[in-house]
Design a protein around this motif. Sequence first.
Motif, short mmCIF file in Angstrom:
data_model
loop_
_atom_site.label_atom_id
_atom_site.label_comp_id
_atom_site.label_asym_id
_atom_site.label_seq_id
_atom_site.Cartn_x
_atom_site.Cartn_y
_atom_site.Cartn_z
N ARG A 1 20.31 2.77 47.44
CA ARG A 1 20.97 3.02 46.15
C ARG A 1 20.56 4.37 45.59
O ARG A 1 21.40 5.11 45.07
CB ARG A 1 20.61 1.90 45.17
CG ARG A 1 21.27 0.56 45.48
CD ARG A 1 21.11 -0.41 44.31
NE ARG A 1 19.71 -0.78 44.11
CZ ARG A 1 19.13 -1.81 44.71
NH1 ARG A 1 19.82 -2.58 45.53
NH2 ARG A 1 17.86 -2.09 44.47
N ARG A 2 19.30 4.70 45.71
CA ARG A 2 18.80 5.95 45.13
C ARG A 2 19.35 7.18 45.86
O ARG A 2 19.69 8.19 45.25
CB ARG A 2 17.27 5.97 45.18
CG ARG A 2 16.66 7.21 44.50
CD ARG A 2 15.14 7.12 44.43
NE ARG A 2 14.54 7.23 45.74
CZ ARG A 2 13.94 6.22 46.39
NH1 ARG A 2 13.90 5.02 45.85
NH2 ARG A 2 13.40 6.40 47.58
N VAL B 1 21.91 2.76 55.04
CA VAL B 1 21.01 2.96 56.17
C VAL B 1 21.48 2.22 57.40
O VAL B 1 21.31 2.65 58.52
CB VAL B 1 19.57 2.52 55.80
CG1 VAL B 1 18.64 2.64 56.99
CG2 VAL B 1 19.06 3.37 54.65
N GLY B 2 22.12 1.08 57.22
CA GLY B 2 22.57 0.30 58.36
C GLY B 2 23.52 1.07 59.26
O GLY B 2 23.64 0.79 60.44
N GLU B 3 24.21 2.08 58.67
CA GLU B 3 25.15 2.86 59.47
C GLU B 3 24.45 3.86 60.37
O GLU B 3 25.07 4.48 61.21
CB GLU B 3 26.10 3.62 58.54
CG GLU B 3 26.96 2.70 57.67
CD GLU B 3 27.76 3.50 56.67
OE1 GLU B 3 27.75 4.74 56.79
OE2 GLU B 3 28.40 2.91 55.79
N LYS C 1 26.17 12.02 61.32
CA LYS C 1 27.30 11.18 60.92
C LYS C 1 27.12 10.59 59.53
O LYS C 1 28.10 10.39 58.82
CB LYS C 1 27.50 10.07 61.95
CG LYS C 1 28.19 10.57 63.22
CD LYS C 1 28.69 9.41 64.06
CE LYS C 1 29.54 9.93 65.22
NZ LYS C 1 30.07 8.83 66.04
N THR C 2 25.88 10.26 59.18
CA THR C 2 25.63 9.71 57.85
C THR C 2 24.52 10.53 57.21
O THR C 2 23.45 10.63 57.77
CB THR C 2 25.19 8.24 57.93
OG1 THR C 2 26.18 7.53 58.69
CG2 THR C 2 25.06 7.63 56.56
N LYS C 3 24.77 11.10 56.07
CA LYS C 3 23.79 11.97 55.42
C LYS C 3 23.31 11.37 54.12
O LYS C 3 24.10 10.92 53.29
CB LYS C 3 24.43 13.34 55.12
CG LYS C 3 24.80 14.13 56.37
CD LYS C 3 23.58 14.73 57.03
CE LYS C 3 23.97 15.65 58.16
NZ LYS C 3 22.79 16.26 58.81
N ALA C 4 21.98 11.38 53.94
CA ALA C 4 21.42 11.05 52.64
C ALA C 4 21.60 12.26 51.74
O ALA C 4 21.86 13.36 52.20
CB ALA C 4 19.94 10.70 52.78
N ARG C 5 21.44 12.05 50.43
CA ARG C 5 21.64 13.16 49.50
C ARG C 5 20.69 14.31 49.79
O ARG C 5 21.01 15.47 49.61
CB ARG C 5 21.47 12.67 48.05
CG ARG C 5 22.71 11.99 47.50
CD ARG C 5 22.72 12.07 45.99
NE ARG C 5 21.58 11.40 45.39
CZ ARG C 5 21.61 10.17 44.91
NH1 ARG C 5 22.73 9.47 44.99
NH2 ARG C 5 20.55 9.62 44.38
#
Length: 357
Positions: free
Chosen positions: A214-215, A220-222, A236-240
């Motif tokens: 959420r933060r 994360v599962g992706e 493929k999936t980036k955190a902020r």
Amino acid sequence: MASLGPLTLLGVCDGQIDGRYRTSYLTNKLGGRPDWSPVPPPEAPRCPRCGARLAHVVQVYCPLEDSPFHRNIRLFACPASECSGRPECWRALRSQCLEEEAAAGTPCRPAPPQEAPLPATHWCDAADDWGEEEEEEEGGGGVEEDQQEAAETICEAVTGIDVSSRLQDLSLGESQEDVPVLGSFFISVVEESDLGGEDDDLQHAQELLREYERREGVAVGELECGGGGEEEKYEKTKARHGDAVFSRFMKKISLCPQQILRYCRGGKPLFISKPPPNLAQMVSACGSCGASRTFELQLMPALVSLLRRKDGGAEVELEFGTVLVYTCTKSCWTAGSGAAVEEFCFVQADPDQQLFK
């Protein structure tokens, strides 16, 4: 701890090792002094940067399937503040011995060749002879009975001592005063695939993970990557904050956040931050036989809080995110060799240390 295919084994901290317990090269442990087999090197390894003696961090018993050798990997590191976390200040040493050598009673830590210390039972056998020369010279009447009683008392005291544990603090021809010793614990081993359920600790870890998602605005599962080649598709999936690798790391260890070691020879390492693109070139060939190296094990962040001096303060001695060890694909060894083979360490700092405190 031999690996079968993709099997991943996790090491978790178990009971503390003290004078009541014997350890040998068959023991998986952290800290303490290494148990060498069959012959230890002449002295503790030194830091190439500052020259200080390195502390023994982990000892792993890891024989390979269908191999006649007992096999160990031991990691050493420099606890100096200016050296902690530097890859060059870590050393991974692999040692092996033939099973028939061990079966023949080859000692794990032999005594200096000039004088072999007697085990406790031998001391007791010889205790009856103490003072016989004095008795013959003096010709005293009650001396023999007094000496026999004293010998029996000493024998009882000696046999109650774990002499082998005392001998482990000795090594060939060197003083151990300047060798830092960390508190020692047994390492228990579990298969990662067996961790299916969630107890309270694991449930708490999952809650922390959801809060992290959420933060940072990332699922994360992706981030779980399938088979494929060497390069993971981290983008493929980036955190902020852009650290998808760390997110995947957190997801992977959430089933067992207390793991201090991961073992999967020939498997894929779990990076805590994005590795350099030329890592394959950085992992040098075996310095002994020239063969390529493969990933075998890594140390995990939960280990850091356990690395404290045996008789010192509460300060943590080493800081790291993960330490990855790559070993010779052939596990080359010359029977009867007394020199350990050095392997390759790759150290990554922890990008978010507070999450593990």
